[in-house]
Design an enzyme around this catalytic site. Sequence first.
Site, mmCIF file in Angstrom:
data_model
loop_
_atom_site.group_PDB
_atom_site.id
_atom_site.type_symbol
_atom_site.label_atom_id
_atom_site.label_comp_id
_atom_site.label_asym_id
_atom_site.label_seq_id
_atom_site.Cartn_x
_atom_site.Cartn_y
_atom_site.Cartn_z
ATOM 1 N N ASN A 1 1.029 -1.105 -0.010
ATOM 2 C CA ASN A 1 0.170 0.035 0.156
ATOM 3 C C ASN A 1 0.844 1.183 0.099
ATOM 4 O O ASN A 1 2.113 1.310 -0.153
ATOM 5 C CB ASN A 1 -0.827 0.052 1.289
ATOM 6 N N PHE B 1 -4.619 2.950 15.001
ATOM 7 C CA PHE B 1 -5.042 3.973 13.639
ATOM 8 C C PHE B 1 -6.228 3.814 13.037
ATOM 9 O O PHE B 1 -6.275 2.405 12.688
ATOM 10 C CB PHE B 1 -3.624 4.407 12.901
HETATM 11 O O1 PMT Z 1 3.007 5.990 6.734
HETATM 12 P P1 PMT Z 1 2.538 7.337 6.198
HETATM 13 O O2 PMT Z 1 2.638 7.379 4.444
HETATM 14 O O3 PMT Z 1 2.930 8.515 6.787
HETATM 15 O O4 PMT Z 1 0.791 7.517 6.264
HETATM 16 C C1 PMT Z 1 0.496 7.417 7.751
HETATM 17 C C2 PMT Z 1 -0.749 6.231 7.584
HETATM 18 C C3 PMT Z 1 -2.115 6.954 6.674
HETATM 19 C C4 PMT Z 1 -0.510 4.765 7.128
HETATM 20 C C5 PMT Z 1 -1.249 6.255 9.256
HETATM 21 O O5 PMT Z 1 -1.642 7.439 9.551
HETATM 22 C C6 PMT Z 1 -2.438 5.268 9.319
HETATM 23 O O6 PMT Z 1 -3.638 5.676 9.038
HETATM 24 N N1 PMT Z 1 -2.095 3.991 9.701
HETATM 25 C C7 PMT Z 1 -3.071 2.845 9.799
HETATM 26 C C8 PMT Z 1 -3.384 2.315 8.519
HETATM 27 C C9 PMT Z 1 -4.552 1.162 8.487
HETATM 28 O O7 PMT Z 1 -3.997 0.233 8.242
HETATM 29 O O8 PMT Z 1 -5.496 1.587 8.780
HETATM 30 P P2 PMT Z 1 -6.931 0.656 9.171
HETATM 31 O O9 PMT Z 1 -8.065 1.311 9.391
HETATM 32 O O10 PMT Z 1 -7.011 -0.312 7.821
HETATM 33 O O11 PMT Z 1 -6.440 -0.375 10.291
HETATM 34 C C10 PMT Z 1 -6.930 -0.122 11.659
HETATM 35 C C11 PMT Z 1 -5.805 -0.441 12.612
HETATM 36 O O12 PMT Z 1 -5.475 -1.812 12.610
HETATM 37 C C12 PMT Z 1 -4.414 0.146 12.293
HETATM 38 O O13 PMT Z 1 -3.869 0.640 13.835
HETATM 39 C C13 PMT Z 1 -3.616 -1.085 11.907
HETATM 40 O O14 PMT Z 1 -2.303 -0.808 12.335
HETATM 41 C C14 PMT Z 1 -4.157 -2.174 12.548
HETATM 42 N N2 PMT Z 1 -4.041 -3.549 11.856
HETATM 43 C C15 PMT Z 1 -4.898 -3.419 10.607
HETATM 44 C C16 PMT Z 1 -4.799 -4.846 10.095
HETATM 45 C C17 PMT Z 1 -4.114 -5.981 10.569
HETATM 46 N N3 PMT Z 1 -3.874 -7.048 9.947
HETATM 47 N N4 PMT Z 1 -3.365 -5.715 11.834
HETATM 48 C C18 PMT Z 1 -3.504 -4.422 12.326
HETATM 49 O O15 PMT Z 1 -2.849 -4.322 13.365
#
Ligand code: PMT
Length: 402
Positions: A210, A323
């Site tokens: 991504n 996040f």
């Molecule tokens: O890296 P940059 O270019 O600076 O961009 C920053 C960012 C946009 C990546 C960052 O600010 C951000 O939003 N990170 C979380 C991205 C994400 O995966 O969001 P999500 O809504 O899909 O996931 C929610 C949370 O679950 C996140 O904390 C993620 O780390 C966690 N997750 C998701 C899937 C997984 N299999 N395991 C996880 O732990």
Amino acid sequence: MMIDKRVLLGVSGGIAAYKAAELVRLLRAQGAEVRVVMTESAVQFVSPLTFQALSGNPVYISLTEVDAGNAMGHINLARWADVLLIAPATANIMAKIAHGLADDLLSTLYLAATCPVYVAPAMNQAMWSKPVTQENIAKLRQHGVGFIGPEQGSQACGEIGLGRMSEPADICAYLDASTGSEVQGLQGLRILVSAGPTREPLDPVRYLTNRSSGKMGYAVANAAIRAGAHVTLVSGPVALPPPVGCELINVETAGQMYEAVMSRATVCHVYIGTAAVADYSPVVVQAEKIKKQDGLLSISFQKNKDILAAVAGLDAPPFTVGFAAETDALEQYARGKLEQKNLDMIAANWVGREQGGFDSEQNALHVFWRGGEKKFPLMEKSALAGHLIELIAQRFQSADRA
Ligand code: PMT
């Protein structure tokens, strides 16, 4: 942290004065308030209008002007400052302040200032090494003035040697580190941060990933380090310099990130999941390169383990911060994740828009926890991370975190 720090920037007359413009921009981007004082000779190099526009404040040049027309007055201006930085500092201004001369506004402000003072010298290498300059430097050091640079390199006059002003980003970083963190409550704690994307291989040469650059996660790790925490950063593949002063674990796939995080989560106090972890990975990773074929290509995916939910689901979980990256219904989805994953806090950001989110220098966050929320507007990720860490410190300490 430079957030809300009041920086009085003295610009003296040298060719490096143009670099001070970038310095003002960077300081402001870090959250500092900046007021600029120029010497008469600095005005020959850069227009005061440049500094006025960049700092958003009037520029001060003459003592009589400040004291006559302006409510600030030179003593008030000196009192206003949390830090006085002279950049570039010429041999002349250093000689003047080393000897207590006060024949212009900047040297007078130095005498009146009670805050920490830093100078970033810039001059020809022969001028720098002249014994009288070195005596002045020694005197200023004795008086508690901090020196940032100068650097070795090619000079405007064509010579090579010591005397180049340090780069604005380095001056900013030095000042940031020297002015110390005001975040209380995280000193000595173990903070685990995940950052960057993951790569899910399809075959030996291809993978799915991504747009995460890791900038947000690295900024969070840096802010936690500045707050005095022991930081472990589990990072997907990024092109960023490793933060100084933390344990860095490099991983590639979501599975590897899961293992790296889970093996450390039980011994950390706070987990911050900034990484953009792949939700799915291919069921089969082909041993050989997938060959071009006619018609559609189908690949089956399986769900990856959710690292964040697994950390929050531990018997004795750390304070767990997720996040949420959303393209629509940000609040609704973020609040949903907070509840479903049983998090202490979630920081939501928009992605796929013009500003902020993935691979941008700036971002904005809407943070939610049970019983509260806080919005941080668009700003540099480093400044934003400072605010987030401060909020985490407050929530971590509050008794009602459950
Ligand atoms: O890296 P940059 O270019 O600076 O961009 C920053 C960012 C946009 C990546 C960052 O600010 C951000 O939003 N990170 C979380 C991205 C994400 O995966 O969001 P999500 O809504 O899909 O996931 C929610 C949370 O679950 C996140 O904390 C993620 O780390 C966690 N997750 C998701 C899937 C997984 N299999 N395991 C996880 O732990």
